[in-house]
Design a protein around this motif. Structure first.
Motif, mmCIF file in Angstrom:
data_model
loop_
_atom_site.group_PDB
_atom_site.id
_atom_site.type_symbol
_atom_site.label_atom_id
_atom_site.label_comp_id
_atom_site.label_asym_id
_atom_site.label_seq_id
_atom_site.Cartn_x
_atom_site.Cartn_y
_atom_site.Cartn_z
ATOM 1 N N GLU A 85 34.981 37.975 64.379
ATOM 2 C CA GLU A 85 35.755 37.239 65.384
ATOM 3 C C GLU A 85 35.172 37.381 66.791
ATOM 4 N N GLY A 142 45.810 32.635 73.421
ATOM 5 C CA GLY A 142 45.350 33.543 72.364
ATOM 6 C C GLY A 142 46.087 34.860 72.432
ATOM 7 N N SER A 143 45.672 35.770 71.562
ATOM 8 C CA SER A 143 46.370 37.044 71.461
ATOM 9 C C SER A 143 45.448 38.188 71.835
ATOM 10 N N PRO A 144 46.003 39.213 72.465
ATOM 11 C CA PRO A 144 45.161 40.381 72.766
ATOM 12 C C PRO A 144 44.700 41.085 71.496
ATOM 13 N N GLU A 145 45.336 40.767 70.385
ATOM 14 C CA GLU A 145 44.994 41.423 69.118
ATOM 15 C C GLU A 145 43.759 40.820 68.462
ATOM 16 N N VAL A 146 43.148 39.844 69.101
ATOM 17 C CA VAL A 146 42.023 39.166 68.474
ATOM 18 C C VAL A 146 40.948 40.183 68.059
ATOM 19 N N ALA A 147 40.415 39.974 66.881
ATOM 20 C CA ALA A 147 39.357 40.827 66.321
ATOM 21 C C ALA A 147 39.843 42.232 65.971
ATOM 22 N N ALA A 148 41.150 42.436 65.978
ATOM 23 C CA ALA A 148 41.665 43.727 65.529
ATOM 24 C C ALA A 148 41.598 43.760 64.004
ATOM 25 N N PRO A 149 41.257 44.900 63.423
ATOM 26 C CA PRO A 149 41.216 44.955 61.954
ATOM 27 C C PRO A 149 42.620 44.743 61.394
ATOM 28 N N LEU A 205 47.292 51.483 72.524
ATOM 29 C CA LEU A 205 47.665 51.108 73.897
ATOM 30 C C LEU A 205 49.167 50.875 73.993
ATOM 31 N N ARG A 262 36.766 46.401 72.894
ATOM 32 C CA ARG A 262 36.000 45.943 71.726
ATOM 33 C C ARG A 262 34.697 45.271 72.161
ATOM 34 N N THR A 309 45.058 50.295 65.142
ATOM 35 C CA THR A 309 44.131 49.624 66.061
ATOM 36 C C THR A 309 44.225 50.164 67.491
ATOM 37 N N LEU A 310 43.233 49.777 68.283
ATOM 38 C CA LEU A 310 43.262 50.113 69.705
ATOM 39 C C LEU A 310 44.514 49.543 70.358
ATOM 40 N N GLY A 311 44.911 48.359 69.909
ATOM 41 C CA GLY A 311 46.111 47.743 70.464
ATOM 42 C C GLY A 311 47.344 48.586 70.169
ATOM 43 N N GLN A 325 42.350 46.343 75.027
ATOM 44 C CA GLN A 325 41.748 46.389 73.685
ATOM 45 C C GLN A 325 40.651 45.346 73.544
ATOM 46 N N ARG A 341 38.828 35.130 74.492
ATOM 47 C CA ARG A 341 40.019 35.812 74.996
ATOM 48 C C ARG A 341 39.690 36.593 76.283
ATOM 49 N N GLU A 363 40.726 52.200 63.688
ATOM 50 C CA GLU A 363 39.717 51.172 63.986
ATOM 51 C C GLU A 363 38.408 51.768 64.486
ATOM 52 N N THR A 364 38.509 52.822 65.285
ATOM 53 C CA THR A 364 37.314 53.331 65.959
ATOM 54 C C THR A 364 37.076 54.830 65.745
#
Lengths: 476, 221, 243
Positions: free
Chosen positions: A46, B25-32, B166, A255, B161-163, A251, A53, B126-127
């Motif tokens: 993504e 969009g969402s701040p969660e984009v690309a979150a696993p 946070l 990333r 996740t990082l989200g 976040q 974003r 995630e990390t």
């Protein structure tokens, strides 16, 4: 400290091209970072959505910058942070100096920060008799050597192990070594002493979060953690464009940024600092000051197209991707901000009086735009600044370019006149062909420049249009 | 005019005619998205921590944790051990023999300590990241100054996740909020000399996570 | 399909064989080709150097000329000129109806390899060339027009021709228009890195679809005494058929 001469880009670049050690180091560093970035990006399906974003969050923050700054100030103040504002480099330096003065002759530890480089804080403090100590290993090496950084995330890549070993032997009085582990240990010992006695810590910030009144600092070494935890007073110099609206936005940037810069999934440390210590039972600075720095940023903001350059998160990906930077490194640009983004930011912040060469320090290949995590259209901005130079305009409220380019202007006007009429055009091309055959093109500076190391392709005996006409006559 | 008024005035003038809209969009984009189960989170955390060159020791309970801690410390030949003021740290270090415990407030002691022990408030699968908040213990220097950092982590604190991290942290400067939230992924590192990776430049050379996961016992044969 | 050829200055004057080859290839692919000899320069060198007024004047002239033709497509044997024409609607923004007129032209303007593969769906032109070649991704073709697979597919279908990828094939050759004359040493250093990678593959020729890159690469190859040829993709695609 080396003086910076962006107006001598051409000269600087030629000098850099003659430095084989530098070029070898650059090839290695930019190649490594580039490859690591590629691998880190490849595992993120993504990635494009993430960039979109990030770009959108930065655009939102910049479009509401006044609101974000006021919110940040309000929350930070409520957190016990003293928020100050600085219109320009002098004001910011004076504020830091005043803090240092109030503390007497404090030991000052600094962490790597582009904003402090931009305002030449160290020079300013040193003139007042202070001795700020850079604590990022690369920056410290550069400081000991009396040089300037050559890469945004690897400031000392232009120095070899041997050079660092000699430098440490001379400055620290330790036995000469060429072992990077031993050299790093020596640095740890020396800098531990500075940290242990430090009363004033100076940092920048990667992000300022309006929602919580916090700053976020990203690093690998731990020196930023030390500088924000050990000294009695902490000063963070933060460009006004660093503010983002929400904590959750981090976040996205976490990333993107490490992957873009070094190809790491995440750097070793991120510090989210939101205020001074809670009381005597707590750790951290007793006093925390955030200085919000303008220094030309509000002028860039006022420029509808250059505004997007304020979205830069200083990852360095465009430097590593730039085929020009990769040949010559950061020093040639004669500016704190090097590479494609530097050639946009520097004229944006300073105007074009001294920086008019920078927008031309690019082949406009577009590799920078491809890797930028916030999708800044760098080639378009460079082209736009070229037009400013040509037309004698100043971006933002900076200074105008100094030299009118009379000959080049006349040449393009002539070209346009020729190309505006097919007869003139065809005739002129024939004349040019004959002139080239007679060797007269040697009189033209561009042709002479071209021949430096390259054969100049001759005009064809018959142009395409001539062939076409003949074929037409023969009835194909 | 004050610098503040001046700058804000210039910013407002610069933005005249600009319409601010929320980022789409969402701040969660690309979150696993595959980290819903406890097992998946622990597994991902383990993999990513290893990739970041952190060590992991999994134990089923505090008693086991105390035993492993003692081993880790003695293997590192650490005699002076800095401890945060968290009750769990006190509990697990009580049984350590032949070592001197250094209080987190003792700066000279911290500088001389060979290991530091703290808790971890959250972790990120995630990390492979540890998240240390200052609202619950004095952990900033204990986790930073000694060459070995031993982090005590409850498996339930591993977020996806990082989200999520946070959302879980409480940064701030008032009341019980955390003045500092520190995200740690592996040891301190640098590549500033000829791009050669060296660990332990300013912070710990080694990071060992003691993961207390009661489910390991349930799964044991 | 009827196509109008915008040949570009460099091909017209320095690489006319590539122009002729473009015509041959297009005809082989079943197109009727027209060429308006009133065409000159699209203005790209001026645009990229910051001479936007001069560039706009030439862009408008080119748009006006190309819109006169009712051919279904405008084909250009150059990625960078195509990119300029595609960018024309933006470059001519704020100039009344010019932006829309430019958009109409831009919408049917294609670089040769992109036109063959994406528009015509042709990948095999029956060409034959006994060579080992390396493809150089010209910056504008690659990054502005997204041409990566198209030229490679065309080259792979040339019988006898072996395509060898050189590391760094997507890197700039150092040309950059006026950049090559403003910073000759830098420009040459950029070429050298590229050329060394190409030489290491042991190919006979480097192929591209931008005459600027070809001029740069061949100019430097010649100065280095290299026998590696620089070929326009049209020349390769038109070869071996007596065309």
């Amino acid at each position: 400290m080396t003086h910076l001469h962006p107006e001598r880009f051409g000269e600087n670049a030629r000098a850099a091209l003659g430095d084989e050690v530098l070029r070898g180091a650059l090839r290695k560093a930019t190649g490594l970072f580039g490859r690591q970035r590629g691998a880190a990006v490849a595992e993120m399906p993504e990635w494009e959505a993430l960039r979109e974003r990030a770009r959108a969050v930065k655009a939102e923050a910049l479009a509401s910058l006044d609101v974000q700054l006021e919110r940040f100030e309000e929350r930070a103040t409520a957190n016990g942070i003293q928020v100050r504002w600085a219109r320009d480099a002098t004001e910011a330096c004076e504020q830091v100096k005043a803090i240092a003065e109030r503390l007497g002759r404090p030991t000052i530890v600094k962490s790597k920060s582009m904003a402090t480089e931009e305002i030449r804080l160290n020079e300013h403090l040193e003139q007042a008799g202070h001795r700020p100590v850079e604590t990022d290993l690369g920056e410290w090496i550069i400081q000991l050597a009396g040089e300037t950084p050559s890469h945004i995330i690897a400031p000392a890549i232009h120095k070899t192990k041997r050079q660092v070993g000699e430098l440490f032997a001379e400055k620290l009085g330790i036995p000469r070594s060429e072992d990077e582990r031993e050299l790093t240990r020596a640095a740890r010992r020396a800098l531990r002493h500075s940290f242990a006695t430090a009363e004033l810590g100076i940092t920048g910030a990667n992000f300022a979060i309006a929602e919580t009144g916090s700053i976020l600092l990203i690093e690998n070494e731990g020196n930023i953690r030390l500088a924000t935890s050990m000294p009695r007073v902490l000063v963070a110099l933060v460009g006004i464009e660093k503010v983002i609206p929400r904590l959750c936005d981090l976040q996205v940037f976490l990333r993107l940024l490490p992957r873009s810069g070094t190809g790491q999934r995440l750097t070793s440390y991120q510090s989210l600092i939101s205020g001074p210590r809670a009381g005597s039972g707590d750790e951290g600075p007793e006093e925390m000051i955030v200085i919000l720095l303008d220094n030309g940023r509000s002028s860039v903001l006022a420029d509808n197209s250059l505004r997007e350059s304020l979205a830069c998160i200083r990852c360095g990906a465009c430097l590593n991707a730039c085929p020009v930077y990769r040949q010559i490194g950061g020093h040639a640009y004669g500016s704190v901000y090097a590479g494609p983004i530097g050639s946009v930011i520097t004229p944006g912040l300073q105007g074009l009086e001294k920086t008019a060469e920078l927008p031309f320090a690019s082949s406009l290949c577009g590799a920078c735009r491809e890797v930028c995590p916030v999708k800044i259209d760098l080639p378009a901005l460079l082209t736009r600044l070229r037009a400013d130079v040509v037309e004698g305009r100043a971006p933002g409220q900076g200074q105008r370019p100094r030299r009118p380019r009379r000959i080049e202007k006349a040449a393009f006007a002539f070209w346009r006149w020729l190309a505006s009429d097919p007869v003139r055009w065809t005739l002129s091309m024939r004349v040019a062909r004959l002139a080239q055959r007679a060797g007269l093109d040697r009189l033209l500076p561009p042709a002479r420049a071209w021949r430096k190391g390259r054969a100049l392709r001759p005009f064809a005996p018959r142009s395409f249009r001539e062939r076409w006409k003949e074929d037409d006559r023969r009835g194909r | 005019m004050s610098a503040r008024e001046d700058i804000l005035g210039r910013v407002r003038a610069a933005l005249k005619g600009t319409v601010a809209i929320g980022a789409p969009g969402s701040p969660e984009v690309a979150a696993p998205t595959d980290l819903d189960s406890h097992a998946a989170r622990v597994d991902a955390f383990r993999t990513r921590l290893a990739a970041a060159e952190g060590h992991l020791e999994v134990v089923a309970d505090e008693a086991q944790a105390a035993a492993v801690l003692s081993e880790v410390v003695s293997q590192a030949r650490a005699k002076r051990i800095a401890v945060s003021d968290a009750p769990l740290v006190a509990k697990l270090t009580r049984g350590l023999e032949g070592v001197e415990l250094v209080d987190a407030a003792d700066r000279a002691g911290l500088l001389a300590a060979e290991a530091g022990i703290s808790c971890v408030q959250h972790a990120v699968a995630e990390t492979g990241t540890l998240v240390l908040e200052t609202h619950s213990e004095r952990n900033r220097l204990v986790s930073l100054l000694p060459p070995l950092h031993v982090a005590l982590l409850h498996a339930d604190a591993i977020l996806a996740t990082l989200g999520d991290a946070l959302a879980a942290v409480d940064p701030g400067g008032a009341g019980s909020a955390s003045r500092a939230v520190t995200f740690i992924s592996g040891p301190s590192r640098t590549a500033d000399i000829e791009l050669k990776l060296v660990v332990g430049v300013h912070g710990p050379r080694e990071l060992t996570v003691l993961l207390i996961d009661p489910r390991t016992r349930e799964n044991a044969p | 399909m009827r196509v109008s050829l915008f040949v570009s200055c460099l091909v017209d004057q320095l690489w006319p064989a590539a122009g002729a080859a473009t015509v041959a290839v297009l005809r082989k692919a079943g197109c009727a080709v027209e060429f308006d000899p009133r065409q000159t320069c699209c203005g790209q060198p001026a645009w990229n150097t910051g001479y936007t007024k001069d560039a706009r004047a030439l862009l408008k002239r080119t748009v006006a000329l190309l819109e006169e033709s009712d051919a279904e497509a405008v084909v250009v044997p150059s990625g960078s000129c195509t990119a300029m024409l595609r960018h024309a609607p933006t470059a001519l923004g704020g100039e009344g109806s010019w932006s829309e007129r430019a958009a109409a032209v831009a919408g049917r303007t294609h670089e040769l390899s992109g036109f063959l593969v994406d528009v015509l769906g042709v990948e095999d032109l029956g060409a034959r060339l006994e060579r080992r070649v390396s493809w150089h991704d010209a910056c504008h073709g690659l990054r502005e027009l997204g041409l990566r697979e198209q030229p490679r597919r065309l080259l792979k279908n040339v019988s006898g021709c072996e395509l060898v990828e050189a590391p760094g094939c997507e890197e700039c050759c150092g040309f950059g228009g006026t950049f090559s004359a403003k910073h000759p040493e830098l420009s040459v250093a950029m070429s050298d890195e590229k050329i060394e990678a190409i030489e290491a593959t042991g190919v006979d020729a480097v192929v591209s679809s931008d005459a600027g890159c070809l001029m740069q690469l061949r100019g430097r190859l010649e100065a280095r005494g290299s026998s590696i040829e620089a070929l326009h993709i049209a020349e390769v695609l038109a070869s071996g058929r007596g065309a």
